[in-house]
Motif scaffolding. Sequence first.
Motif, PDB file in Angstrom:
ATOM      1  N   ILE A  62      35.042   6.052  11.783  1.00 48.85           N
ATOM      2  CA  ILE A  62      34.946   5.506  10.417  1.00 48.85           C
ATOM      3  C   ILE A  62      36.028   4.442  10.238  1.00 48.85           C
ATOM      4  O   ILE A  62      37.209   4.713  10.434  1.00 48.85           O
ATOM      5  N   PRO A  63      35.644   3.218   9.857  1.00 54.05           N
ATOM      6  CA  PRO A  63      36.638   2.144   9.741  1.00 54.05           C
ATOM      7  C   PRO A  63      37.524   2.307   8.510  1.00 54.05           C
ATOM      8  O   PRO A  63      37.151   2.980   7.543  1.00 54.05           O
ATOM      9  N   ALA A 104      34.008  12.570  16.979  1.00 53.18           N
ATOM     10  CA  ALA A 104      33.897  11.182  17.415  1.00 53.18           C
ATOM     11  C   ALA A 104      33.394  10.294  16.286  1.00 53.18           C
ATOM     12  O   ALA A 104      33.883   9.172  16.083  1.00 53.18           O
ATOM     13  N   HIS A 105      32.416  10.790  15.522  1.00 57.35           N
ATOM     14  CA  HIS A 105      31.920   9.991  14.396  1.00 57.35           C
ATOM     15  C   HIS A 105      33.009   9.793  13.339  1.00 57.35           C
ATOM     16  O   HIS A 105      33.198   8.675  12.846  1.00 57.35           O
ATOM     17  N   ARG A 115      40.630  12.215   4.832  1.00 59.19           N
ATOM     18  CA  ARG A 115      39.525  12.927   5.458  1.00 59.19           C
ATOM     19  C   ARG A 115      38.680  13.652   4.405  1.00 59.19           C
ATOM     20  O   ARG A 115      37.455  13.703   4.489  1.00 59.19           O
ATOM     21  N   LEU A 116      39.331  14.238   3.403  1.00 63.22           N
ATOM     22  CA  LEU A 116      38.598  14.935   2.350  1.00 63.22           C
ATOM     23  C   LEU A 116      37.741  13.965   1.537  1.00 63.22           C
ATOM     24  O   LEU A 116      36.680  14.332   1.042  1.00 63.22           O
ATOM     25  N   LEU A 117      38.204  12.716   1.387  1.00 56.72           N
ATOM     26  CA  LEU A 117      37.428  11.724   0.653  1.00 56.72           C
ATOM     27  C   LEU A 117      36.110  11.404   1.355  1.00 56.72           C
ATOM     28  O   LEU A 117      35.112  11.081   0.710  1.00 56.72           O
ATOM     29  N   ARG A 163      27.013   0.625   9.580  1.00 61.09           N
ATOM     30  CA  ARG A 163      26.704   2.018   9.281  1.00 61.09           C
ATOM     31  C   ARG A 163      27.155   2.423   7.883  1.00 61.09           C
ATOM     32  O   ARG A 163      26.774   3.490   7.382  1.00 61.09           O
ATOM     33  N   PHE A 164      27.977   1.566   7.254  1.00 59.45           N
ATOM     34  CA  PHE A 164      28.541   1.919   5.958  1.00 59.45           C
ATOM     35  C   PHE A 164      28.267   0.815   4.937  1.00 59.45           C
ATOM     36  O   PHE A 164      27.756  -0.255   5.276  1.00 59.45           O
TER      37      PHE A 164
END
Length: 424
Positions: free
Chosen positions: A348-349, A343-344, A303-305, A24-25
């Motif tokens: 995020i890894p 949840a998404h 989280r802001l990144l 996904r990334f």
Amino acid sequence: MRTAEEEIVSSCPRCGVEIRTDRRFTTWCTACDWNVDPVGPGEEKRGLSRVRRRIAQRYGELLFTELRAGSSGGRKGAGLLAYAIALAVHGLTCVLAAVGVWGLIAGWGGLGMVFGLFFLAMAWSLRPRLNRLSDDDRVLLRDEAPELYALIDEIAAAQGTRGVDAVVVDVQANASVTHLGLRRRLLTLGLPLWEVLSPQQRIALLGHELGHFTHGDTRYGMVVGTAFRTLGTWLQYLRPIPNPNVIHALTNLACIPLRLLVTAVVTLLDLLTAPSSQRGEYLADAASARTGSTEGAAGLMDRLLVADSIGTTLNREVNSRRMHGRGTTAGQDSEGLWEALAAHMDSIPESEYERQRRVGALRGHSVDASHPPTHLRRRLLLDGPPVPALVTADAGRSERIAGELAGLRGTLAREVVRDGYGDL
């Protein structure tokens, strides 16, 4: 968490190291940074926005070096000069008002009144404006959310300041504080950001915002802050007329010198207030760590990144719910929206967080033009000794706050599904 179906195993085409990533990334190499920034920095903003971004990055780097070395030197002279310029800006507005009054009196009953009314209208639009609540603001009052306000008050007391008088909840992935009128304080809380944070990260967020009240920042003070708004209004009036005819083209040419002068004043104010503003952000980060712990503050910055994922996820959820008609009403379609977002974000890894940190360092990423580069803010926090949290929130407290926000959560979720996230 990442599933086996989402994991991709490949080899780096540059150095040959095995790469394990989430499909996904972005696929990238942690060893040699291959494909770490596939999109690139993009086209840099032009004009005043570009200047402000460069000023923010420059002073952010300088202050990082100073604060890391333990220096706390100030620039009082720059602040005083900024106040003097701001007073001159407001003084010009007073002159326009005085000229307007003179025009009315001297030209009473004639064309001079038109002249006077024009200058009075100009002065009114350029007047210093204090912040106030609008009719569209979703205000959460103290008696509606006693547990949330109690948490805010506890964090404020830990920083030696007082809490806020009103909380506005909106759908922006952000949070901020400001003054209402002369003495009241306002906290604006973006629900999408709040929903994807852990309890300690939420405390760190509140600690950062309240930290701005503890440390002065001339850029957002009453005198200088309103001067920035007045200069912004001037620039709106002086912006070039699009698709001009001959008269418009001549008007555009005539406005160029004045527009350059106003832009120069804004740039000078930016230069004078940037050190104070940048220092205020670093000090607010320190306040964030003291109240929510170093781990909570660093997690908040991570989280802001990846905050762009918030908008992407909400838009994807909205489109999916509209296409599949999950319910017969907008209310049913909006059920579980915030849970799906959280949840998404939780899935995020770590590799994506690390990639974003490296991209941020390459691009000099900052939240906006008033903030130092994010990677330097995070580094300054983690270079020091870990700080434990002064304020904590147990499961019971978090549930009570969630209950107080439940009504607004439902209302804003329905609005997002009905209107789309980017349109709000």
